[in-house]
Design a protein around this motif. Sequence first.
Motif, PDB file in Angstrom:
ATOM      1  N   HIS A  10       0.833  -1.214   0.000  1.00  0.00           N
ATOM      2  CA  HIS A  10       0.000   0.000   0.000  1.00  0.00           C
ATOM      3  C   HIS A  10       0.860   1.254   0.000  1.00  0.00           C
ATOM      4  O   HIS A  10       0.480   2.264  -0.587  1.00  0.00           O
ATOM      5  CB  HIS A  10      -0.996   0.009   1.170  1.00  0.00           C
ATOM      6  N   GLN A  11       2.049   1.191   0.607  1.00  0.00           N
ATOM      7  CA  GLN A  11       2.938   2.348   0.578  1.00  0.00           C
ATOM      8  C   GLN A  11       3.529   2.547  -0.814  1.00  0.00           C
ATOM      9  O   GLN A  11       3.658   3.684  -1.281  1.00  0.00           O
ATOM     10  CB  GLN A  11       4.045   2.219   1.621  1.00  0.00           C
ATOM     11  N   HIS A  12       3.858   1.454  -1.495  1.00  0.00           N
ATOM     12  CA  HIS A  12       4.330   1.564  -2.885  1.00  0.00           C
ATOM     13  C   HIS A  12       3.278   2.314  -3.703  1.00  0.00           C
ATOM     14  O   HIS A  12       3.590   3.269  -4.415  1.00  0.00           O
ATOM     15  CB  HIS A  12       4.546   0.198  -3.523  1.00  0.00           C
ATOM     16  N   ASN A  13       2.043   1.833  -3.606  1.00  0.00           N
ATOM     17  CA  ASN A  13       0.950   2.445  -4.364  1.00  0.00           C
ATOM     18  C   ASN A  13       0.777   3.910  -4.003  1.00  0.00           C
ATOM     19  O   ASN A  13       0.621   4.755  -4.882  1.00  0.00           O
ATOM     20  CB  ASN A  13      -0.358   1.694  -4.106  1.00  0.00           C
ATOM     21  N   ASP A  14       0.769   4.204  -2.693  1.00  0.00           N
ATOM     22  CA  ASP A  14       0.564   5.590  -2.269  1.00  0.00           C
ATOM     23  C   ASP A  14       1.640   6.503  -2.838  1.00  0.00           C
ATOM     24  O   ASP A  14       1.327   7.556  -3.404  1.00  0.00           O
ATOM     25  CB  ASP A  14       0.555   5.689  -0.744  1.00  0.00           C
ATOM     26  N   ASP A  46      11.591  13.786  -4.188  1.00  0.00           N
ATOM     27  CA  ASP A  46      12.589  14.077  -3.158  1.00  0.00           C
ATOM     28  C   ASP A  46      12.087  13.702  -1.770  1.00  0.00           C
ATOM     29  O   ASP A  46      12.840  13.156  -0.960  1.00  0.00           O
ATOM     30  CB  ASP A  46      12.988  15.554  -3.195  1.00  0.00           C
ATOM     31  N   GLN A  47      10.817  13.979  -1.490  1.00  0.00           N
ATOM     32  CA  GLN A  47      10.258  13.618  -0.182  1.00  0.00           C
ATOM     33  C   GLN A  47      10.278  12.107   0.007  1.00  0.00           C
ATOM     34  O   GLN A  47      10.668  11.607   1.060  1.00  0.00           O
ATOM     35  CB  GLN A  47       8.830  14.142  -0.028  1.00  0.00           C
ATOM     36  N   MET A  48       9.861  11.368  -1.022  1.00  0.00           N
ATOM     37  CA  MET A  48       9.865   9.904  -0.924  1.00  0.00           C
ATOM     38  C   MET A  48      11.283   9.396  -0.660  1.00  0.00           C
ATOM     39  O   MET A  48      11.498   8.553   0.222  1.00  0.00           O
ATOM     40  CB  MET A  48       9.321   9.265  -2.201  1.00  0.00           C
ATOM     41  N   LEU A  49      12.259   9.908  -1.396  1.00  0.00           N
ATOM     42  CA  LEU A  49      13.641   9.461  -1.231  1.00  0.00           C
ATOM     43  C   LEU A  49      14.153   9.769   0.176  1.00  0.00           C
ATOM     44  O   LEU A  49      14.806   8.930   0.805  1.00  0.00           O
ATOM     45  CB  LEU A  49      14.542  10.100  -2.283  1.00  0.00           C
ATOM     46  N   GLU A  50      13.853  10.957   0.674  1.00  0.00           N
ATOM     47  CA  GLU A  50      14.280  11.326   2.029  1.00  0.00           C
ATOM     48  C   GLU A  50      13.633  10.434   3.083  1.00  0.00           C
ATOM     49  O   GLU A  50      14.282  10.030   4.047  1.00  0.00           O
ATOM     50  CB  GLU A  50      13.965  12.794   2.317  1.00  0.00           C
ATOM     51  N   GLU A  51      12.361  10.131   2.909  1.00  0.00           N
ATOM     52  CA  GLU A  51      11.662   9.271   3.862  1.00  0.00           C
ATOM     53  C   GLU A  51      12.217   7.856   3.826  1.00  0.00           C
ATOM     54  O   GLU A  51      12.379   7.220   4.873  1.00  0.00           O
ATOM     55  CB  GLU A  51      10.162   9.290   3.595  1.00  0.00           C
ATOM     56  N   LEU A  52      12.517   7.355   2.655  1.00  0.00           N
ATOM     57  CA  LEU A  52      13.105   6.018   2.553  1.00  0.00           C
ATOM     58  C   LEU A  52      14.492   5.986   3.182  1.00  0.00           C
ATOM     59  O   LEU A  52      14.857   5.027   3.859  1.00  0.00           O
ATOM     60  CB  LEU A  52      13.173   5.580   1.087  1.00  0.00           C
ATOM     61  N   LYS A  53      15.241   7.039   2.968  1.00  0.00           N
ATOM     62  CA  LYS A  53      16.589   7.122   3.519  1.00  0.00           C
ATOM     63  C   LYS A  53      16.549   7.184   5.052  1.00  0.00           C
ATOM     64  O   LYS A  53      17.314   6.500   5.725  1.00  0.00           O
ATOM     65  CB  LYS A  53      17.302   8.351   2.963  1.00  0.00           C
ATOM     66  N   TYR A 110       6.633   8.003   6.843  1.00  0.00           N
ATOM     67  CA  TYR A 110       5.813   7.626   5.686  1.00  0.00           C
ATOM     68  C   TYR A 110       4.830   8.754   5.417  1.00  0.00           C
ATOM     69  O   TYR A 110       4.011   9.090   6.271  1.00  0.00           O
ATOM     70  CB  TYR A 110       5.084   6.312   5.985  1.00  0.00           C
ATOM     71  N   MET A 111       4.957   9.384   4.272  1.00  0.00           N
ATOM     72  CA  MET A 111       4.091  10.488   3.855  1.00  0.00           C
ATOM     73  C   MET A 111       4.067  11.605   4.906  1.00  0.00           C
ATOM     74  O   MET A 111       3.024  12.147   5.241  1.00  0.00           O
ATOM     75  CB  MET A 111       2.673   9.986   3.562  1.00  0.00           C
ATOM     76  N   GLY A 112       5.245  11.910   5.434  1.00  0.00           N
ATOM     77  CA  GLY A 112       5.385  12.996   6.383  1.00  0.00           C
ATOM     78  C   GLY A 112       5.004  12.678   7.816  1.00  0.00           C
ATOM     79  O   GLY A 112       5.018  13.557   8.664  1.00  0.00           O
ATOM     80  N   MET A 113       4.663  11.427   8.092  1.00  0.00           N
ATOM     81  CA  MET A 113       4.251  11.035   9.439  1.00  0.00           C
ATOM     82  C   MET A 113       5.199   9.974   9.992  1.00  0.00           C
ATOM     83  O   MET A 113       5.739   9.175   9.234  1.00  0.00           O
ATOM     84  CB  MET A 113       2.832  10.455   9.405  1.00  0.00           C
ATOM     85  N   ALA A 114       5.348   9.969  11.321  1.00  0.00           N
ATOM     86  CA  ALA A 114       6.128   8.921  11.961  1.00  0.00           C
ATOM     87  C   ALA A 114       5.465   7.585  11.667  1.00  0.00           C
ATOM     88  O   ALA A 114       4.234   7.477  11.671  1.00  0.00           O
ATOM     89  CB  ALA A 114       6.197   9.155  13.463  1.00  0.00           C
TER      90      ALA A 114
END
Length: 80
Positions: free
Chosen positions: A33-37, A56-63, A68-72
């Motif tokens: 579901h995270q992939h899809n989101d 950039d946000q996705m890459l930073e969160e993965l790093k 996930y989507m700006g949330m803990a």
Amino acid sequence: MMLKRPRATMPAGIRRELDAAGLTEAFKQRPPHQHNDYLHWIERSVRAATKRKRIDQMLEELKAGGVYMGMAHRPSNRAR
């Protein structure tokens, strides 16, 4: 987990971004579901600047892990 919407297809450009950042495995470790989101959110961008910001946000969160989507998000914490 069953997804209620079709699984998003990984665009070649996003795959290259993940590979270049060394984050392909971190992406794969996230639930479907995270992939899809992430992929649908990025692809819904109208402006190129918005698309870049979302990638950039996705890459930073993965790093970082744990985000996930700006949330803990504890399940996505990664051992460092």
